[in-house]
Motif scaffolding. Sequence first.
Motif, short mmCIF file in Angstrom:
data_model
loop_
_atom_site.label_atom_id
_atom_site.label_comp_id
_atom_site.label_asym_id
_atom_site.label_seq_id
_atom_site.Cartn_x
_atom_site.Cartn_y
_atom_site.Cartn_z
N LEU A 6 0.76 -1.08 -0.34
CA LEU A 6 0.29 0.10 -0.26
C LEU A 6 0.89 1.15 0.16
O LEU A 6 0.16 2.12 -0.63
CB LEU A 6 -1.03 0.02 1.52
CG LEU A 6 -2.32 -0.71 1.17
CD1 LEU A 6 -3.32 -0.92 2.28
CD2 LEU A 6 -3.13 0.10 -0.18
N ILE A 7 1.57 1.28 1.17
CA ILE A 7 2.79 2.28 0.75
C ILE A 7 3.24 2.33 -0.51
O ILE A 7 3.37 3.82 -1.39
CB ILE A 7 4.07 2.68 1.72
CG1 ILE A 7 3.43 2.55 3.11
CG2 ILE A 7 5.10 3.49 1.87
CD1 ILE A 7 4.84 1.99 4.42
N VAL A 10 1.07 4.23 -2.79
CA VAL A 10 0.34 5.88 -2.45
C VAL A 10 1.77 6.52 -2.49
O VAL A 10 1.77 7.58 -3.20
CB VAL A 10 0.00 6.06 -0.90
CG1 VAL A 10 1.29 6.87 -0.14
CG2 VAL A 10 -0.46 7.12 -0.93
N LEU A 11 2.86 6.40 -3.20
CA LEU A 11 4.00 7.05 -3.03
C LEU A 11 4.27 6.73 -4.57
O LEU A 11 4.58 8.17 -5.11
CB LEU A 11 5.50 6.14 -2.52
CG LEU A 11 5.16 6.69 -1.33
CD1 LEU A 11 6.35 6.00 -0.78
CD2 LEU A 11 5.38 7.75 -1.48
N LEU A 16 1.32 9.36 -5.50
CA LEU A 16 1.94 10.29 -5.56
C LEU A 16 2.64 10.77 -6.63
O LEU A 16 2.11 11.45 -8.13
CB LEU A 16 2.84 11.06 -4.36
CG LEU A 16 3.49 12.08 -4.39
CD1 LEU A 16 2.97 13.09 -4.17
CD2 LEU A 16 4.42 11.70 -3.00
#
Lengths: 308, 661
Positions: A6-7, A10-11, A16
């Motif tokens: 998940l990280i 999101v990045l 992002l």
Amino acid sequence: MDLGYLILQVLVFPGLLFTAVAGLITSWVDRKVTARVQMRVGPPFLQPFYDVLKLMIKETCIPAGTARGLFLSAPLFGMAAAALASLLIWRAFLVPGQTFSGDIIVILYLLTIPAVSVILGSFASQNPLASLGGSREMKLLLAYELPFVLAILVPVIHTHSIRLFDLLAAAPAVYKPSGIIAFAVAIICMQAKLTLVPFDAPEAETELTGGAYVEYSGPPLGVFKLTRAMMLFTMPIFLVAIFCNGIAFDKGALPILLGVLKYLGLVVVVVLIRNTAPRLRIDQAVKFFWGPVTLAALVAVIAAFLGW
Amino acid sequence: MRGNDRVATHNCHSRSNRESRKVAAFDGLSNMELLLNSMVLPVTFPLAAGILCLLLPKAFDRARSVLATVASAITVLIVCRLLLEWKQLPGNAPMILSGSAWGSLRLDHLSSFILLVTTVFGFLISLYSMGYMRGKERLREYYAWLLGTIGIACGVILANNLLLLLIFWGLLGFALYVMIGIAGPEAAEAAKKSLIIVGGSDCLLMLGVTIVWVLADTLTLSSIRMDLADGIRYVAFFCFAIAALAKAGAMPFHSWVPDCGAQAPASVAAFLPAALDKLLGIYLLVRLTTGMFVMNTAMNTLLMLVGAGTIICAVMMALVQHDLKRLLSYHAVSQVGYMVLGIGTGTALGIAGGLFHMLNNTIYKSALFLCAGSVEKKTGTTDLDNLGGLAKVMPLTFVSCLVAALAISGIPPLNGFYSKWMIYQAMVDSGRNGNCLWLIFLATAMFGSALTLASFVKVLHAVFLCKRSAELRHRDIREVGFSMWLPGIGLACLCVIFGVFAYQLPLATMIFPAVGGVVQLSGAWYASVATVLLLAAYALGVLVYLLSTVRKARSCNTYIGGEIMEEVFHHKGTDGKVENVEVTGVDFYKTVEDLSPLREIFGAARAKLFDIYDLGGKVSAYFWEILRAAHGGLLPMYLTWVLAGLLVLLWMLFSGGRVAI
């Protein structure tokens, strides 16, 4: 749930990095179309990227005697929230089964954080122009929030669900008259949420010299610009998802192309509005949103209740 | 007292009917044993400590504050011990202490959670008072009533007998009156107003208790369950509901809260209207709607209407306030709206959301009032026009205020967002069950949240972020002492923790059991995961900063129109006074205030046309004028009245039962 995965999401994708690149491309579309409207040639494709990269190597100035921590963190929180909102929207497209009920409310609240970060950052600048810009941003938020929420709730009434996935699976809201009105209201609110003309009073180049951003420079300003680009990408995608079934990824190439076209069409509408309307004073904007726009949203809501 | 040994221990009882289990009976206890019983001790211990505080002579003020803090800490421990004792009961059945003399006490999931929160806040406020109240007058009464209030509140929460509840409830209203009055003579008006509104609602509560007593033939709270079948039951319900709403400060019974918050000492405002009165009012409302009465759709909709109206009207008033404490008080009113809205949905999720919001509101609203108190202590004012620039000199106060302000505005992933999200979801659910106004309420609630943000943005700007006002510019202002910043920081941490670990900590352990444990969350908002993701994106940004020029950031003056701002804006005027041309933030919403229908409404609100206290005053003044005519001061007139009365009495006496007296 795998947290590491998940990280990464999101990045990089769809968080992002993806949102930032797509947003910068969108801002190129914006600038190119604007230039065409004004009979200019317009910037090269990579110009928005050059602009942000250039800011990253410029010097940073911080106003003396301010709360440094808040001044520097504010842009980052806005960016992080925009990335998370984008992640939540795209997960509804990509892994539809795994979203949770009430995610629309979470996305709505996350999408206000960039505005909040601009406000707090401008207040931390200790400059009257920035304070005025920040206060206008806040008033603008107050103005569009009510009709925006009402408009978003119209598809929710149609489907009786506040889960984005259910809205994607149901018939598009714009097939009904109430949905069309709500969609129009939401587009106007989006224009204000992106602080684009005619609702750019918070920045008002001519009177406030950039308003909220007046004391920002270098990387923090770059992050703000990047967040704006991300919002320019995320907001139309959100509206496409809510009102027009978003982008379907599991049915082959044609629906994907169609989804992208829906998105680009919405972006062009945004750009055309911003190129053809004069700026409203902040009190005119508040009156406009709380008056006719809210009225239209209420009409849409009542129509939706009646099943139209 | 009596010889027979009827004291039942907890473990050896296993009757099938859990409600009738008696953990201990009064009759079997001596007076002393009764006072030291673990269920009575949370009431008696703080009261005893309070009396001790009252007895200490004036020279021992420092010792008195330490004593109060220690005593309130011990109260927390006593409650913890009681809760542990209760947890050992099989099946988590309610713990009951019954007897004829006092009525009975009862501890279940709902009351245990409220009991714990109440005492913890009592402790935090005592700790804060050590610094805040130092050197003030009437400390003897202050600490005595502070501890007394904790004890009385425990009594309200534990009481299972309506009369007992009524007595404690009334005492609490009186405690409120005394504690507001401690601020000095200028607070007398606010104290009187609070007493009249809260006391008036107590009278209604008394009427409600009487009606319920007659109808249900019992005063035991846990065994009353009524349908709203006829008019008299509605009257009873309204009496109870008004008492609960007036205590919590919902509209239209709210008008004591702003006056109280503005005039009372900040610690009192943080403890009573912001924390305790919310806890107890909402506690009674939940007891009413889930226990004593069977709600119907109309009543639920009415509650939701009260909730939505409270949110929007109070927050609009907060938007235009100039005094920090008064502004916070209007938020204390507005937040009640969310709780009432949640409870009004009538679903388990909504009630859980309402209770969670009550807990969250207690946390951040107290933190905000404590910050206001710290600011007041250091600058001597809470007028937003005369503050500014405190972020740099009071960083800890600023951080706790910032976190609490973002939490109350419902910014994810803080706690305020989680409970609001639960309430919103419950409202959509209630729409599925045939409530057609849900959407208006939902939009109102979400808009109210934006307005809340707006007014706190103003606070942050005016108090902490803009340049210092002319009055403060040359003063040496420092951070407050340890005992004053610690409660604020602790509460701010709780805002974060209860938001990020909402499901694991408060919801699973305290709130879901309190509403019966059957709460359906279809795929929850994973606040902790979302926080990790937010922090990851944030950390990436920090990394970019560290690799770029931010490390070598230059500090520079703020310029405006090419000139250094201080030199342009802070010159002395012709009369020698320093002119302050800066944006303080107080008038940020002037444009909103001046919009056409709002301007008239704000005008009417300023003229107190919506204040039930002033309206009530006008109505009763009308009757006074009529009655006053009868008091002409003439002796013959009075004698005529006396004679007429005597004749009426005689006629009634001799009419032989035809007139019922």
